[in-house]
Motif scaffolding. Structure first.
Motif, PDB file in Angstrom:
ATOM      1  N   GLU A 198       0.832  -1.205   0.000  1.00  0.00           N
ATOM      2  CA  GLU A 198       0.000   0.000   0.000  1.00  0.00           C
ATOM      3  C   GLU A 198       0.868   1.257   0.000  1.00  0.00           C
ATOM      4  OE1 GLU A 198      -3.033   0.061  -0.686  1.00  0.00           O
ATOM      5  OE2 GLU A 198      -3.459  -2.088  -0.486  1.00  0.00           O
ATOM      6  N   ARG A 199       1.965   1.242   0.715  1.00  0.00           N
ATOM      7  CA  ARG A 199       2.888   2.374   0.705  1.00  0.00           C
ATOM      8  C   ARG A 199       3.545   2.508  -0.672  1.00  0.00           C
ATOM      9  NH1 ARG A 199       4.493   7.237   0.978  1.00  0.00           N
ATOM     10  NH2 ARG A 199       6.685   7.597   1.492  1.00  0.00           N
ATOM     11  N   ALA A 200       3.902   1.386  -1.274  1.00  0.00           N
ATOM     12  CA  ALA A 200       4.537   1.425  -2.591  1.00  0.00           C
ATOM     13  C   ALA A 200       3.588   2.005  -3.642  1.00  0.00           C
ATOM     14  CB  ALA A 200       4.995   0.034  -2.993  1.00  0.00           C
ATOM     15  N   ARG A 201       2.300   1.736  -3.513  1.00  0.00           N
ATOM     16  CA  ARG A 201       1.329   2.291  -4.461  1.00  0.00           C
ATOM     17  C   ARG A 201       1.335   3.818  -4.393  1.00  0.00           C
ATOM     18  NH1 ARG A 201      -4.391  -0.802  -4.163  1.00  0.00           N
ATOM     19  NH2 ARG A 201      -4.714   0.476  -6.005  1.00  0.00           N
ATOM     20  N   VAL A 202       1.410   4.343  -3.190  1.00  0.00           N
ATOM     21  CA  VAL A 202       1.464   5.803  -3.016  1.00  0.00           C
ATOM     22  C   VAL A 202       2.761   6.349  -3.601  1.00  0.00           C
ATOM     23  CG1 VAL A 202       1.575   7.665  -1.314  1.00  0.00           C
ATOM     24  CG2 VAL A 202      -0.011   5.766  -0.973  1.00  0.00           C
TER      25      VAL A 202
END
Length: 214
Positions: A198-202
């Protein structure tokens, strides 16, 4: 826009990114050979198409600012050694599991139809150096990646042996895609702890936003 730019100059070792078309992106390592200041691209261009190319126009450089000078030298040397050992002999596939992809002699372990993408090669390279850049287990398949997987399979199908073709086809619609912008952005933002999906998507969204503002 992130507080710190993803993009900048690379002198010894870093990353390179290119957008060929919307949704069709490419990730590479960029490094210098010993005794040279010329940057080269180390990247997976396709099935058994691992490449060590001169840096060409169209790529954006992403420095590894949190690595020391000594670490950058070691990473550049490792890139050279991986190329010397593997040559073009790295196959393509979607289902990266985060385990060691290169043997102790730095040759790619291609048993059972195993392969990499341009982005998972970057992850596998850093894993070889002892760094888990992302939390691989947290990655999820996204339905919007189905078209990309189908198209890649169509491109490579004629060059695949039976075992490899079966494994790649089975991965379509199930294997999580590690997108180049999310992987390269995550290397840039890495602080020692694997980055969750989820952090990588941001991070990937921030990366592309900055790229399109250049």
């Amino acid at each position: 826009m992130p507080d710190t730019s993803f993009f900048g100059d690379v002198e010894v070792f870093g990353l390179a990114f290119r957008e060929f078309a919307p949704g069709w992106h490419h990730a590479a390592l960029v490094f210098t050979d010993i005794g040279s200041s010329d940057l080269r691209l180390l990247h997976l261009g396709g099935h058994y198409d691992f490449r060590n190319d001169p840096l060409e126009a169209g790529y954006q450089m992403v420095p590894c600012n949190d690595f020391s000078t000594d670490e950058l030298d070691l990473l550049a040397e490792l890139a050279q050694r991986v190329w010397r050992q593997s040559g073009s002999k790295v196959p393509y596939n979607f289902d990266y599991d985060g385990t060691q992809a290169f043997d102790i002699d730095l040759s790619f372990m291609a048993d059972d139809g195993r392969g990499l993408t341009c982005a998972t090669f970057v992850l596998a390279f850093f894993h070889l150096y002892g760094l888990a850049i992302v939390d691989v287990a947290s990655w999820k398949f996204r339905p919007e990646d189905l078209r990309w997987q189908k198209r890649i399979y169509e491109i490579f199908e004629k060059d695949l042996d039976v075992e490899h073709a079966a494994r790649m086809k089975a991965n379509i619609g199930t294997a999580a895609r590690f997108r180049p912008e999310e992987v390269i952005g995550s290397v840039s933002r890495f602080e020692g702890v694997p980055i969750h999906f989820e952090r990588a998507r941001v991070i990937g969204t921030e990366f592309m936003s900055e790229l399109h503002s250049l």
